[in-house]
Design a protein around this motif. Structure first.
Motif, PDB file in Angstrom:
ATOM      1  N   ALA A 127       0.831  -1.207   0.000  1.00  0.00           N
ATOM      2  CA  ALA A 127       0.000   0.000   0.000  1.00  0.00           C
ATOM      3  C   ALA A 127       0.864   1.254   0.000  1.00  0.00           C
ATOM      4  N   LEU A 128       1.988   1.235   0.709  1.00  0.00           N
ATOM      5  CA  LEU A 128       2.904   2.373   0.698  1.00  0.00           C
ATOM      6  C   LEU A 128       3.353   2.706  -0.720  1.00  0.00           C
ATOM      7  N   ARG A 129       3.543   1.677  -1.530  1.00  0.00           N
ATOM      8  CA  ARG A 129       4.042   1.866  -2.902  1.00  0.00           C
ATOM      9  C   ARG A 129       2.921   2.263  -3.863  1.00  0.00           C
ATOM     10  N   LEU A 130       1.777   1.587  -3.740  1.00  0.00           N
ATOM     11  CA  LEU A 130       0.710   1.756  -4.723  1.00  0.00           C
ATOM     12  C   LEU A 130      -0.227   2.914  -4.419  1.00  0.00           C
ATOM     13  N   TRP A 131      -0.437   3.198  -3.134  1.00  0.00           N
ATOM     14  CA  TRP A 131      -1.412   4.220  -2.740  1.00  0.00           C
ATOM     15  C   TRP A 131      -0.776   5.212  -1.765  1.00  0.00           C
ATOM     16  N   PRO A 132       0.300   5.897  -2.181  1.00  0.00           N
ATOM     17  CA  PRO A 132       1.050   6.758  -1.253  1.00  0.00           C
ATOM     18  C   PRO A 132       0.251   7.955  -0.753  1.00  0.00           C
ATOM     19  N   ASP A 133      -0.858   8.286  -1.399  1.00  0.00           N
ATOM     20  CA  ASP A 133      -1.644   9.439  -0.972  1.00  0.00           C
ATOM     21  C   ASP A 133      -2.599   9.129   0.174  1.00  0.00           C
ATOM     22  N   SER A 134      -2.684   7.872   0.588  1.00  0.00           N
ATOM     23  CA  SER A 134      -3.577   7.531   1.698  1.00  0.00           C
ATOM     24  C   SER A 134      -3.186   8.317   2.949  1.00  0.00           C
ATOM     25  N   PRO A 135      -4.173   8.763   3.735  1.00  0.00           N
ATOM     26  CA  PRO A 135      -3.843   9.513   4.957  1.00  0.00           C
ATOM     27  C   PRO A 135      -3.143   8.663   6.000  1.00  0.00           C
ATOM     28  N   SER A 136      -3.311   7.351   5.937  1.00  0.00           N
ATOM     29  CA  SER A 136      -2.631   6.400   6.810  1.00  0.00           C
ATOM     30  C   SER A 136      -2.687   5.051   6.115  1.00  0.00           C
ATOM     31  N   PHE A 137      -1.999   4.063   6.660  1.00  0.00           N
ATOM     32  CA  PHE A 137      -1.885   2.797   5.945  1.00  0.00           C
ATOM     33  C   PHE A 137      -2.321   1.600   6.779  1.00  0.00           C
ATOM     34  N   SER A 138      -3.104   1.845   7.826  1.00  0.00           N
ATOM     35  CA  SER A 138      -3.673   0.733   8.577  1.00  0.00           C
ATOM     36  C   SER A 138      -4.724   0.039   7.725  1.00  0.00           C
ATOM     37  N   ASN A 139      -5.028  -1.190   8.070  1.00  0.00           N
ATOM     38  CA  ASN A 139      -6.033  -1.961   7.346  1.00  0.00           C
ATOM     39  C   ASN A 139      -7.367  -1.213   7.283  1.00  0.00           C
ATOM     40  N   GLN A 140      -7.767  -0.627   8.410  1.00  0.00           N
ATOM     41  CA  GLN A 140      -9.078  -0.003   8.489  1.00  0.00           C
ATOM     42  C   GLN A 140      -9.108   1.379   7.838  1.00  0.00           C
ATOM     43  N   VAL A 141      -8.032   2.154   7.958  1.00  0.00           N
ATOM     44  CA  VAL A 141      -8.007   3.438   7.260  1.00  0.00           C
ATOM     45  C   VAL A 141      -8.068   3.221   5.752  1.00  0.00           C
ATOM     46  N   LEU A 142      -7.316   2.259   5.244  1.00  0.00           N
ATOM     47  CA  LEU A 142      -7.385   1.946   3.818  1.00  0.00           C
ATOM     48  C   LEU A 142      -8.798   1.528   3.421  1.00  0.00           C
ATOM     49  N   ARG A 143      -9.462   0.806   4.295  1.00  0.00           N
ATOM     50  CA  ARG A 143     -10.833   0.363   4.034  1.00  0.00           C
ATOM     51  C   ARG A 143     -11.765   1.554   3.794  1.00  0.00           C
ATOM     52  N   TYR A 144     -11.684   2.559   4.657  1.00  0.00           N
ATOM     53  CA  TYR A 144     -12.618   3.677   4.554  1.00  0.00           C
ATOM     54  C   TYR A 144     -12.137   4.755   3.591  1.00  0.00           C
ATOM     55  N   TRP A 145     -10.831   4.823   3.357  1.00  0.00           N
ATOM     56  CA  TRP A 145     -10.309   5.776   2.381  1.00  0.00           C
ATOM     57  C   TRP A 145     -10.557   5.282   0.964  1.00  0.00           C
ATOM     58  N   ARG A 146     -10.330   4.001   0.727  1.00  0.00           N
ATOM     59  CA  ARG A 146     -10.439   3.459  -0.624  1.00  0.00           C
ATOM     60  C   ARG A 146     -11.855   2.971  -0.958  1.00  0.00           C
ATOM     61  N   LYS A 147     -12.580   2.498   0.065  1.00  0.00           N
ATOM     62  CA  LYS A 147     -13.922   1.930  -0.147  1.00  0.00           C
ATOM     63  C   LYS A 147     -13.893   0.856  -1.240  1.00  0.00           C
ATOM     64  N   PRO A 148     -13.191  -0.263  -1.005  1.00  0.00           N
ATOM     65  CA  PRO A 148     -13.055  -1.301  -2.039  1.00  0.00           C
ATOM     66  C   PRO A 148     -14.412  -1.822  -2.511  1.00  0.00           C
ATOM     67  N   GLU A 149     -14.510  -2.014  -3.789  1.00  0.00           N
ATOM     68  CA  GLU A 149     -15.744  -2.506  -4.391  1.00  0.00           C
ATOM     69  C   GLU A 149     -16.096  -3.894  -3.838  1.00  0.00           C
ATOM     70  N   GLY A 150     -17.360  -4.077  -3.478  1.00  0.00           N
ATOM     71  CA  GLY A 150     -17.833  -5.385  -3.051  1.00  0.00           C
ATOM     72  C   GLY A 150     -17.615  -5.719  -1.597  1.00  0.00           C
ATOM     73  N   LEU A 151     -16.969  -4.843  -0.838  1.00  0.00           N
ATOM     74  CA  LEU A 151     -16.719  -5.133   0.573  1.00  0.00           C
ATOM     75  C   LEU A 151     -18.021  -4.963   1.355  1.00  0.00           C
TER      76      LEU A 151
END
Length: 254
Positions: A127-151
């Motif tokens: 995630a550090l490499r692919l999504w460097p603009d995320s506000p944080s890189f925890s599992n749950q922050v990525l969940r709510y920042w990215r909102k993965p399709e189908g989750l």
């Protein structure tokens, strides 16, 4: 008639434990969710996943119970980790790799003897490499920042339990695999984390390319291997002529 061919898969693993330092600490729960390559050439979640309680053979400290809320009576009659780990970690059809968010934690407990020497993908490092603009890189922050399709929101709850966390991580892994190859994710995972921004100090929050030469030099001897690796990578970028210039490298090496 032959049964349909089963796809190769990557199994996402999540552990809940009594603490972070085996052998003093042990596994309480193991969860998993598979990701497989679909017929359309895209990676997707595969199967229902699952979780098993594990008898840790020792008391559960209150400080960890406050995180996962697993009670001693929940695991008192559960099997030992070594009795169930291998078929979960090395499923048939044979998996390509294992994955976890901050996989170094799971790797302490899921040893090569139990995983049959599996490669690991760390979704945190990727995630550090692919999504460097995320506000944080925890599992749950990525969940709510990215909102993965189908989750499915409820299926990913409660947090800090083995299956829901593996289920959420599997969505991140699926999307990573649809951006980069398995080989690339494994390679990134074998290296320290490449941090997009400075973690602390006067330059906290800045991108590494924004900090001056003197600040960068100090990070080259940091105790944190991710910080050192990132500083070394930025130094290498400047050495070959980045935004600041080639002459910086000679100054930093003095």
């Amino acid at each position: 008639m032959y049964p349909p061919k089963q796809p190769n898969l990557i199994r996402v693993i999540d552990l809940e434990t009594t603490g972070s330092a085996p052998p003093a600490h042990a596994v309480l729960e193991i969860g998993w969710q598979d990701v497989a390559l679909g017929k359309d050439g895209r990676w997707e979640l595969y199967g229902e996943g699952g979780a098993r309680f594990v008898n840790p053979g020792r008391p559960i400290p209150p400080i960890t119970q406050a995180i996962h809320h697993i009670l001693e009576e929940d695991v008192a009659d559960a099997p030992w980790f070594h009795d169930i780990a291998r078929p979960i970690l090395d499923p048939w059809p044979r998996r390509i790799a294992l994955a976890a968010h901050r996989a170094s934690f799971e790797q302490q407990f899921c040893t090569p003897a139990l995983t049959h020497g599996a490669d690991w993908i760390c979704t945190w490092k990727c995630a550090l490499r692919l999504w460097p603009d995320s506000p944080s890189f925890s599992n749950q922050v990525l969940r709510y920042w990215r909102k993965p399709e189908g989750l499915d929101h409820q299926r990913g709850l409660p947090v800090h339990r083995a299956f829901p966390d593996a289920y959420v991580t599997a969505h991140h892994l699926r999307d990573m695999l649809n951006e980069a190859s398995v080989e690339q994710l494994v390679e990134w995972s074998s290296q320290p984390g490449l941090l997009p921004r400075v973690r602390y100090g006067p330059d906290r929050g800045k991108e590494w390319r924004e900090i001056d030469n003197e600040s960068l030099a100090k990070f080259l001897t940091d105790r944190d291997e991710d910080v050192r690796f990132t500083a070394e990578t930025e130094l290498a970028r400047r050495r070959v002529g980045g935004a600041i210039g080639r002459d910086v490298a000679d100054w930093l090496l003095l």
